[in-house]
Scaffold this motif. Structure first.
Motif, mmCIF file in Angstrom:
data_model
loop_
_atom_site.group_PDB
_atom_site.id
_atom_site.type_symbol
_atom_site.label_atom_id
_atom_site.label_comp_id
_atom_site.label_asym_id
_atom_site.label_seq_id
_atom_site.Cartn_x
_atom_site.Cartn_y
_atom_site.Cartn_z
ATOM 1 N N PRO A 88 -14.141 2.434 16.426
ATOM 2 C CA PRO A 88 -15.111 3.113 15.566
ATOM 3 C C PRO A 88 -16.494 3.287 16.196
ATOM 4 N N TYR A 89 -17.181 4.306 15.690
ATOM 5 C CA TYR A 89 -18.601 4.513 15.949
ATOM 6 C C TYR A 89 -19.201 5.158 14.710
ATOM 7 N N VAL A 90 -20.529 5.132 14.610
ATOM 8 C CA VAL A 90 -21.234 5.680 13.452
ATOM 9 C C VAL A 90 -22.071 6.863 13.906
ATOM 10 N N LYS A 91 -22.035 7.930 13.103
ATOM 11 C CA LYS A 91 -22.793 9.139 13.395
ATOM 12 C C LYS A 91 -23.727 9.421 12.227
ATOM 13 N N SER A 92 -24.962 9.819 12.517
ATOM 14 C CA SER A 92 -25.926 10.136 11.454
ATOM 15 C C SER A 92 -26.435 11.554 11.623
ATOM 16 N N VAL A 139 -18.509 7.375 9.605
ATOM 17 C CA VAL A 139 -17.830 6.488 10.550
ATOM 18 C C VAL A 139 -16.598 7.210 11.071
ATOM 19 N N TRP A 140 -16.412 7.140 12.400
ATOM 20 C CA TRP A 140 -15.326 7.859 13.053
ATOM 21 C C TRP A 140 -14.581 6.936 14.020
ATOM 22 N N HIS A 141 -13.312 7.244 14.206
ATOM 23 C CA HIS A 141 -12.508 6.619 15.262
ATOM 24 C C HIS A 141 -12.543 7.539 16.480
ATOM 25 N N PHE A 150 -11.776 10.759 10.981
ATOM 26 C CA PHE A 150 -12.797 10.429 9.998
ATOM 27 C C PHE A 150 -12.394 9.166 9.245
ATOM 28 N N LEU A 151 -13.301 8.177 9.194
ATOM 29 C CA LEU A 151 -13.012 6.893 8.547
ATOM 30 C C LEU A 151 -13.803 6.669 7.268
ATOM 31 N N GLY A 152 -14.756 7.567 6.971
ATOM 32 C CA GLY A 152 -15.530 7.428 5.740
ATOM 33 C C GLY A 152 -16.992 7.720 5.960
ATOM 34 N N GLU A 153 -17.745 7.896 4.859
ATOM 35 C CA GLU A 153 -19.170 8.191 4.973
ATOM 36 C C GLU A 153 -19.916 7.761 3.727
#
Length: 351
Positions: A88-92, A139-141, A150-153
């Motif tokens: 995972p990583y987080v994108k804003s 949050v993405w894989h 896509f893992l959620g937002e």
């Protein structure tokens, strides 16, 4: 009205034979390369959203910077069920101004469903402008060989946020269907007409019975959001999934107006009847400033099915009013249909 046109999109984007074999035969030539390479990141519908994100936000007055401290995520979904893992990583990003200030990303954490980041994502922006934005943390894989999943937002309306609150926030992740990105909130309206001409011939002595045209007549906008002292709006269009320069068209810029009149017609050819169920017209309204270009709102005219030529896409998200307008055009070929539609916040397929 003023008119802008694009040449037939079928002539210059022909894929190679091996690529063509992999594409559905129902996909027109002018869209095949776009489906393979130029579409915005899609999320994997097979991954069920779960888990939480822990973060804090702060505005540093001395630096005029907006800081997002991404601490960690917990109990994320498994993007790779065979290996029982996610990377995972987080994108804003900020909306409606995501194309101007850009996206920020954390590093990728390998093989974990409970990643710890402890990273700061920074935006150089003044507080007055920040108050007009919505913060999206997704949050993405990360997948090296395929599309990221896509893992959620979560989304935060910064106009209502207490910036004195700098403690950690614990938010459950949501699916995109549950997100309020599509909410209509003071974005203004657009008055437009549209028609579909199913049989158009452009060559002398040759009839192209499957080469139709879509005409978009952008008349005016009303009540656009005043995101600064004065705004200079213009309208941009694409026929998705094509986001190439051939597909992009623009009106002129109308200076210092929240109720601009454009009277500009955009013409797209190379359209078949089947494309009306698979393609989507994206219209976005922008404010042009000397230093930046900011999204004011937009809409998407299409069937709103969530899919295009067999692929899952997040831009096929037309509202009921947008779908109804599109269906009126489909049911009355060769005739103009007109309406005033509300603009909404959306993520442009291409800035």
């Amino acid at each position: 009205p003023l008119v802008s046109t694009v040449p037939s999109l079928t002539s210059s984007l022909l894929p190679d034979p091996d690529h063509l074999k992999k594409m559905s035969k129902s996909v027109p030539m002018f869209l095949q390369k776009e489906l393979s390479g130029s579409m915005m990141t899609m999320y994997n519908g097979d991954v069920e959203v779960q888990g939480n994100i822990i973060f804090s936000i702060n505005y540093i007055q001395k630096l005029r910077e907006f800081h997002i401290f991404v601490a960690k995520c917990q109990d994320l979904a498994t993007a790779d069920p065979k290996k029982g893992r996610s990377d995972p990583y987080v994108k804003s990003y900020l909306v409606p101004d995501n194309s101007n200030l850009g996206k920020r990303k954390t590093s990728v954490k390998k093989k974990t469903l409970n990643p710890t980041f402890n990273e700061i994502l920074r935006y150089r922006v003044n507080m007055e402008y920040l108050r007009t934005q919505t913060l999206i943390l997704s949050v993405w894989h990360h997948d090296t060989f395929a599309k990221n999943s896509f893992l959620g937002e979560v989304d935060l309306d910064l106009s209502k946020w207490d910036f004195d609150h700098t403690r950690m926030n614990y938010f459950p992740l949501k699916s995109r269907a549950a997100s309020n990105l599509a909410a209509v909130s003071g974005r203004g309206q657009i008055k437009l007409a549209i028609r579909y001409l199913p049989q158009i011939s452009h060559s002398e002595g040759v009839s192209h019975f499957f080469n139709g045209e879509i005409h978009l007549w952008v008349k005016e906008c009303r009540g656009l959001p005043l995101i600064r002292a004065t705004i200079n709006p213009y309208v941009k269009s694409f026929v998705l999934p094509d986001t190439s320069r051939k597909s992009r068209q623009k009106t002129r810029v109308v200076r210092r107006s929240v109720d601009p009149v454009f009277n500009h017609t955009m013409v797209y050819d190379g359209i078949r009847d089947i494309d009306l169920s698979e393609a989507c017209v994206e219209l976005t309204v922008w404010d042009r400033d000397k230093l930046a270009t900011s999204l004011l709102g937009g809409l998407r005219l299409g069937m709103g099915t969530g899919t295009s030529y067999g692929a899952l896409v997040d831009w096929m998200d037309s509202t009921p009013a947008e779908v109804a307008f599109w269906e009126r055009m489909k049911s009355t070929p060769n005739k103009w249909v007109e309406d005033v539609l509300p603009l909404r916040m959306l993520n442009p397929a291409k800035a």
